[in-house]
Design a protein around this motif. Structure first.
Motif, PDB file in Angstrom:
ATOM      1  N   UNK A  92     -12.436  13.432   6.983  1.00  0.00           N
ATOM      2  CA  UNK A  92     -11.130  13.389   7.650  1.00  0.00           C
ATOM      3  C   UNK A  92     -10.211  12.382   6.953  1.00  0.00           C
ATOM      4  N   UNK A  93     -10.765  11.257   6.518  1.00  0.00           N
ATOM      5  CA  UNK A  93      -9.962  10.263   5.799  1.00  0.00           C
ATOM      6  C   UNK A  93      -9.447  10.832   4.480  1.00  0.00           C
ATOM      7  N   UNK A  94     -10.305  11.565   3.786  1.00  0.00           N
ATOM      8  CA  UNK A  94      -9.906  12.165   2.509  1.00  0.00           C
ATOM      9  C   UNK A  94      -8.815  13.201   2.754  1.00  0.00           C
ATOM     10  N   UNK A  95      -8.987  14.045   3.754  1.00  0.00           N
ATOM     11  CA  UNK A  95      -7.974  15.059   4.052  1.00  0.00           C
ATOM     12  C   UNK A  95      -6.657  14.409   4.467  1.00  0.00           C
ATOM     13  N   UNK A  96      -6.714  13.316   5.185  1.00  0.00           N
ATOM     14  CA  UNK A  96      -5.500  12.627   5.615  1.00  0.00           C
ATOM     15  C   UNK A  96      -4.770  12.007   4.423  1.00  0.00           C
ATOM     16  N   UNK A  97      -5.487  11.729   3.351  1.00  0.00           N
ATOM     17  CA  UNK A  97      -4.867  11.102   2.188  1.00  0.00           C
ATOM     18  C   UNK A  97      -4.217  12.109   1.240  1.00  0.00           C
ATOM     19  N   UNK A  98      -4.367  13.412   1.487  1.00  0.00           N
ATOM     20  CA  UNK A  98      -3.774  14.427   0.621  1.00  0.00           C
ATOM     21  C   UNK A  98      -2.251  14.305   0.641  1.00  0.00           C
TER      22      UNK A  98
END
Length: 153
Positions: free
Chosen positions: A122-128
């Motif tokens: 979720x953190x990675x997706x939020x950083x897109x």
């Protein structure tokens, strides 16, 4: 309930009695189990039921020990199993219980790892960056596209 039967765990009362609390002297344990005290001593020597010990080395039986004594008596008298067989049954039951505890521990670890993975994902997706569009590889086809420039009018 305390885990070790004597001391408290997690700030609980250290004097709390549990199923594992060694509180019964041999005469009371014999009476509660319906066995002779000498039989209890023999079972202790054979390793069938190992009661707790006081500082003076006196035996102290817990409620769980009393249940185990009754089970040993039942297996011996009703099922006709010899003491060596009963000892093996007890060892295998203890092993199964330990393995079940380990499986539960590993399942909890897997659940924790899965939750951590989801959180990280979720953190990675939020950083897109939102202005980027994911690229999807187009399958090769046999279609031919011809481009012709517009004619000036």
């Amino acid at each position: 309930m305390s885990v070790d039967g004597i001391g408290g765990v997690g700030g609980r009362n250290p004097y709390e009695l549990t199923e594992e609390s060694p509180v019964y002297v041999i005469s009371v344990a014999a009476q509660l189990s319906g066995l002779h005290p000498q039989t209890l001593r023999q079972y202790d020597r054979l390793g069938l039921v190992s009661p707790g010990r006081t500082a003076g080395r006196g035996r102290r039986y817990s409620a769980r020990d009393i249940q185990l004594l009754r089970e040993v008596q039942r297996l011996s008298q009703d099922e006709g199993i010899n003491l060596a067989g009963i000892k093996r049954i007890i060892e295998l039951e203890n092993q199964v219980a330990a393995l079940q505890d380990r499986v539960a521990e590993l399942a909890a670890a897997v659940e924790g790892a899965a939750a951590a993975l989801q959180q990280r994902e979720a953190q990675v997706h939020a950083s897109y960056r939102r202005d980027l569009v994911p690229y999807q590889d187009v399958q090769q086809t046999s279609a031919l596209v011809v481009w012709r420039p517009k004619r000036p009018e």
